[in-house]
Motif scaffolding. Sequence first.
Motif, mmCIF file in Angstrom:
data_model
loop_
_atom_site.group_PDB
_atom_site.id
_atom_site.type_symbol
_atom_site.label_atom_id
_atom_site.label_comp_id
_atom_site.label_asym_id
_atom_site.label_seq_id
_atom_site.Cartn_x
_atom_site.Cartn_y
_atom_site.Cartn_z
ATOM 1 N N ARG B 36 0.829 -1.202 0.000
ATOM 2 C CA ARG B 36 0.000 0.000 0.000
ATOM 3 C C ARG B 36 0.862 1.249 0.000
ATOM 4 O O ARG B 36 0.370 2.364 -0.169
ATOM 5 C CB ARG B 36 -0.953 -0.019 1.195
ATOM 6 C CG ARG B 36 -0.279 0.217 2.490
ATOM 7 C CD ARG B 36 -1.083 -0.267 3.662
ATOM 8 N NE ARG B 36 -0.190 -0.352 4.768
ATOM 9 C CZ ARG B 36 -0.111 0.583 5.730
ATOM 10 N NH1 ARG B 36 -0.934 1.589 5.741
ATOM 11 N NH2 ARG B 36 0.763 0.455 6.684
ATOM 12 N N ALA B 78 -1.168 -0.839 -4.006
ATOM 13 C CA ALA B 78 -2.604 -1.053 -3.796
ATOM 14 C C ALA B 78 -2.827 -1.565 -2.387
ATOM 15 O O ALA B 78 -1.907 -2.064 -1.733
ATOM 16 C CB ALA B 78 -3.138 -2.051 -4.810
ATOM 17 N N GLU B 79 -4.056 -1.453 -1.926
ATOM 18 C CA GLU B 79 -4.375 -1.874 -0.570
ATOM 19 C C GLU B 79 -5.135 -3.199 -0.623
ATOM 20 O O GLU B 79 -6.182 -3.308 -1.255
ATOM 21 C CB GLU B 79 -5.217 -0.795 0.121
ATOM 22 C CG GLU B 79 -5.321 -0.991 1.596
ATOM 23 C CD GLU B 79 -5.167 0.327 2.367
ATOM 24 O OE1 GLU B 79 -4.817 1.350 1.757
ATOM 25 O OE2 GLU B 79 -5.382 0.297 3.581
ATOM 26 N N VAL B 80 -4.582 -4.198 0.032
ATOM 27 C CA VAL B 80 -5.223 -5.509 0.088
ATOM 28 C C VAL B 80 -6.248 -5.481 1.212
ATOM 29 O O VAL B 80 -5.973 -4.988 2.306
ATOM 30 C CB VAL B 80 -4.168 -6.603 0.324
ATOM 31 C CG1 VAL B 80 -4.840 -7.943 0.613
ATOM 32 C CG2 VAL B 80 -3.249 -6.708 -0.878
ATOM 33 N N LEU B 92 -8.440 -6.639 -3.652
ATOM 34 C CA LEU B 92 -7.920 -5.284 -3.481
ATOM 35 C C LEU B 92 -9.051 -4.325 -3.151
ATOM 36 O O LEU B 92 -10.223 -4.590 -3.430
ATOM 37 C CB LEU B 92 -7.207 -4.835 -4.756
ATOM 38 C CG LEU B 92 -6.058 -5.732 -5.211
ATOM 39 C CD1 LEU B 92 -5.358 -5.139 -6.420
ATOM 40 C CD2 LEU B 92 -5.054 -5.955 -4.080
ATOM 41 N N GLN B 93 -8.642 -3.194 -2.574
ATOM 42 C CA GLN B 93 -9.645 -2.232 -2.123
ATOM 43 C C GLN B 93 -10.486 -1.669 -3.261
ATOM 44 O O GLN B 93 -11.638 -1.294 -3.059
ATOM 45 C CB GLN B 93 -8.936 -1.084 -1.395
ATOM 46 C CG GLN B 93 -9.874 -0.263 -0.562
ATOM 47 C CD GLN B 93 -9.149 0.875 0.110
ATOM 48 O OE1 GLN B 93 -8.305 1.528 -0.471
ATOM 49 N NE2 GLN B 93 -9.492 1.113 1.358
#
Lengths: 450, 450
Positions: B36, B78-80, B92-93
Motif C-alpha cells: 500500500r 494497492a491496498e489488500v 484489493l480495495q
Amino acid sequence: MAQGRHRVVIVGGGFGGLAAAKALKSADVDITLIDRSNHHLFQPLLYQVATAALSPSEIAWPIRHVLRRQDNVRVLMAEVVGVDAEQSAVLLQDGSRQPYDSLVLATGAQHAYFGHDEWEAFAPGLKTVDDATAIRRQLLLALEAAERETEPERRKALLTFAIIGGGPTGVEMAGAIIELGRASTRGQFHTIAPGQLRVVLIEGGDRLLGNFRKELSDYTLKSLRDLGVEVELGQMVSGIDADGVSFGDKRLETHTVIWAAGVAASPVARWLGIEGDKAGRVRVEPDLSVAGHPNIFVIGDVASITQDNGKPVPGVAPAAKQQGRHVAQVIRRRLAGETAPLPFRYHHDGDLATIGKSAAVIDFGWITLKGRLAWWIWGIAHIYFLVETRTRIFITLSWLWIYLTGQRGARLITHGRPPERHMPERKGQDQRSATTTVTGLDSARSRSQI
Amino acid sequence: MAQGRHRVVIVGGGFGGLAAAKALKSADVDITLIDRSNHHLFQPLLYQVATAALSPSEIAWPIRHVLRRQDNVRVLMAEVVGVDAEQSAVLLQDGSRQPYDSLVLATGAQHAYFGHDEWEAFAPGLKTVDDATAIRRQLLLALEAAERETEPERRKALLTFAIIGGGPTGVEMAGAIIELGRASTRGQFHTIAPGQLRVVLIEGGDRLLGNFRKELSDYTLKSLRDLGVEVELGQMVSGIDADGVSFGDKRLETHTVIWAAGVAASPVARWLGIEGDKAGRVRVEPDLSVAGHPNIFVIGDVASITQDNGKPVPGVAPAAKQQGRHVAQVIRRRLAGETAPLPFRYHHDGDLATIGKSAAVIDFGWITLKGRLAWWIWGIAHIYFLVETRTRIFITLSWLWIYLTGQRGARLITHGRPPERHMPERKGQDQRSATTTVTGLDSARSRSQI
C-alpha cells in the motif's frame, strides 16, 4: 540581552528577513525574528523537492540553526495576526503582543488564483515544503494509478500533467516532470512507455520567461519542445476542476495541474490598515518604510517599489536580500543619529532558469548564456547561494548522482494512501471499502495534525 | 512476462516480501508484489528520522526502484483487503482481484495498545515514514512551545518526554531524544537550558532490552542514566492522555509520549478466516505455509513459529529475510517436482542496539560487546545492510556530519502550524483567532490529503 536596547522585530524568516537579521549582527539592538515555520526555505530549489530530486532537509534549515552564532537574535515560532502600529506591537495568534521600536515585515507571497480560489484544490502551487511534498505525492501517485489503469481515456488523463504559468517555476517544473517521468518509468513500470507521458505548459503571454530577452525565451521554447513538453502560448485558463483544465477553446483531461502563474502578497497591508496594490503589496517609501510609519519597513515580495528606470523591483530572492540589508543599514544609521534619508537602490544581478539536464538560460544584462555552460553556471551559483556547508555537500552529491545514474533519490509518497483513494474515477469504490483498511495510516495521518 | 507461468503474489514490500521476490529472481514464475506504500522502509533506522538525524529518503526507496533489474516482478501500489483462498485470489480495495498460484503474506506488524486504543492519539508509535515525521514534528514543536512558555509547570511538562517500552526502539529513542534536545538547545534556544530536558523511559519488565543478556541490560541502564535519561523499571502504564502518563502510583506531566511497547500483526489471520495467536499472528507449519493451504505462506512479523530450542522466532528483520528466502526455495522446489517438506530453521545472527553517541550493545551469542567498539560495529553493520549504494553514501555522510558537528540535519517541522495550535493549554486561544491565519497552510494541508 541587555534591557532597554532598541528592539527590532522581524516578521518572516525568508531571504529578506534573514538578511536583515544578519546585517544587524554587530548592531546594538535586540532582534526578535518571528516565523510561523521553524525553517528557512531555499525556494529557488523547491521545484526539485516537488520532482523528487532533492529531500526537503537539503533545502530547508531551522532558522535557529542558521542564526545560532548571532547573540542578539531571539527566534520565535509563532503566527502573526496583526500589527498595532499605534502601540508599536506585533499581535500573535496566541493573544500575546511583541513590542518593537523598529519593525521589519518580510512575510512574502502566496499563490493567487486571479479570483478563482476554487482552483486551488485542483491546482496546487509551490511555496512551502508541504506544498512540494504534496505535489511530489500527486505526481508519483498519478504514475502508480496509470500503471494499473486499463481504460485508455482514464489512462491518458493520468499520464497528462499540466502546468499553468510559463515563468521560471513553470519552465523548471515542466522540464523536471518530464525527466522524472521518463527516468522513473524506464524499467520500473511495466505498462507505461516513456513516450506516453504528456507534459503541457500553458502560458497566457506570447512567450515563456517574459522577464528574459526574447532570444532566451525562444531558446527555452525550443528546448522544452525538444524535451517533449507541449507548450501552449497566449492561452488564458478559463477553468480547472478534478478532471482537467480548460483554456482558450481547448480542454485537457488531467488530474495533475500545477499552478505557477500568480502570487499575491501576504496580508501585511491589512495588518497596517492601508490599501495594497492589486497584488496586495504595500507601496513603500524610497527608504522601504511605510508612509506615516517611519519605524515600520516592508521588504521582499510584500513590498512594491519602483526602480530608477521606472520598472518595479522584481519579486526575486536577491531583491529581498538587498532590501533586508538596506533596512538594517537604515536602522543602524538612525541609531547613530543620522537622519538623512537613505533611498534603496536595486542592483539586478541577472536572471537564471534551468530547463532540463544540460539546458539553462542566463541573462546577466551585459551577456546572455544558454545551453550546457549556462546549466553548469546555474548549478554552481545555486550551490554557492545555499546557506549551509552541509547542504552544499549533500546537494552536490544528489545532483551528481542524478547526473550519472538518472535516478532521483527522493521518490517517496508520504502522507498518503494507495492511488485508488486519490483518483477521482474510483471514488465510489473507495467509499465502499473505506472501513477495511489494512493498517493504521489514518491514525498516523490524524496524529500528524494534533 | 509469459502467459501460463506459475503466479506468485507477494503482499508486503518489507524485509520479508522483498527477500522472497529477490530469491525468485531466476525462477520461472510471474511475481506480483503488492504494497500500500510505494517504498521499502529500512525500519531499523526509522527512529533516526523521528529524531531528525536522517531524512526519510535516506532510509526508504521506491520498491519499483529496488526491483528494477528483475524482469519477472510487477509492482502494484494497492491496498489488500482480503484473501479468497478458495478461488486463489487476493482482494484489493478497488474491488479488483489478483489471482495467484502461490501467495506470500508479509504484511508486518502495527502498534498495539493492549486494549487501550484510546492511547494512540496521545502516544504515537513508530512504524511508517509518516509516523516518524509526525513524531519529529511533535518533539520539535514541544521545544518551540517551551521556548515561549513562561508558566513554570507548563514549561516543565513541555520539556518532558516519555517513552513507553524498554526494547531496542525505546532505548534508541530515549538516547536520541536527549541528544537531539541538547544539541538543538545549545545556543539556539534562549530560555531552555540543556539540563531542563527530561526524558523518561518506562518499562514494564525488570530490565531494559529483555532479549539481551542481563549484563548488557545493566550496561544499557547505566549508559542511559549517564546520558541523563530517567529509567523507570517494573512500571505498568495505566493511563495516557493529552496532559501526561500514569504508571504505578506515579503521574508524569508531559505532552510528548512515544509508544515503543507493543505491536500486533496486521489482519492476515482475519483475511484467512483463521484464529491468530494473542498478538494476532498466524501459526504456520514448519515450511511457513498455512495449515490446510499449502500454497499460502505467512512470513515475518505476521507469522508465529517456534525454533528448535522452543523459543519463538523473533520479530526482527533477519528473521523476515530468512523466511522470505525460505519460501522462495519451497516454491522453487515444488515447481521442480520435489515434494519432500522443507522445514524453516532460523539462524540467529545476534542482537544489536545503540544507546547514544559512542555507546551500543551487541549480543552475538558467542560474544558480547558494549561501548565504543559496539557502536562502530552497529553503524557499519547498518550501512552494510542498507539496500542502495546511494543511501550508503548519504547516511555515512549524515552520520559523519553529526559525529563531527553535533548538528542534526533534518530538524524540519512539516505538516504543521506554530506551537500554540498544538499544545493543549492554549486551545481556547487558538479557536478564538483561528480565522486570522497569515497564509495558506490550511489549504496546503488539505491538498496533501486530496
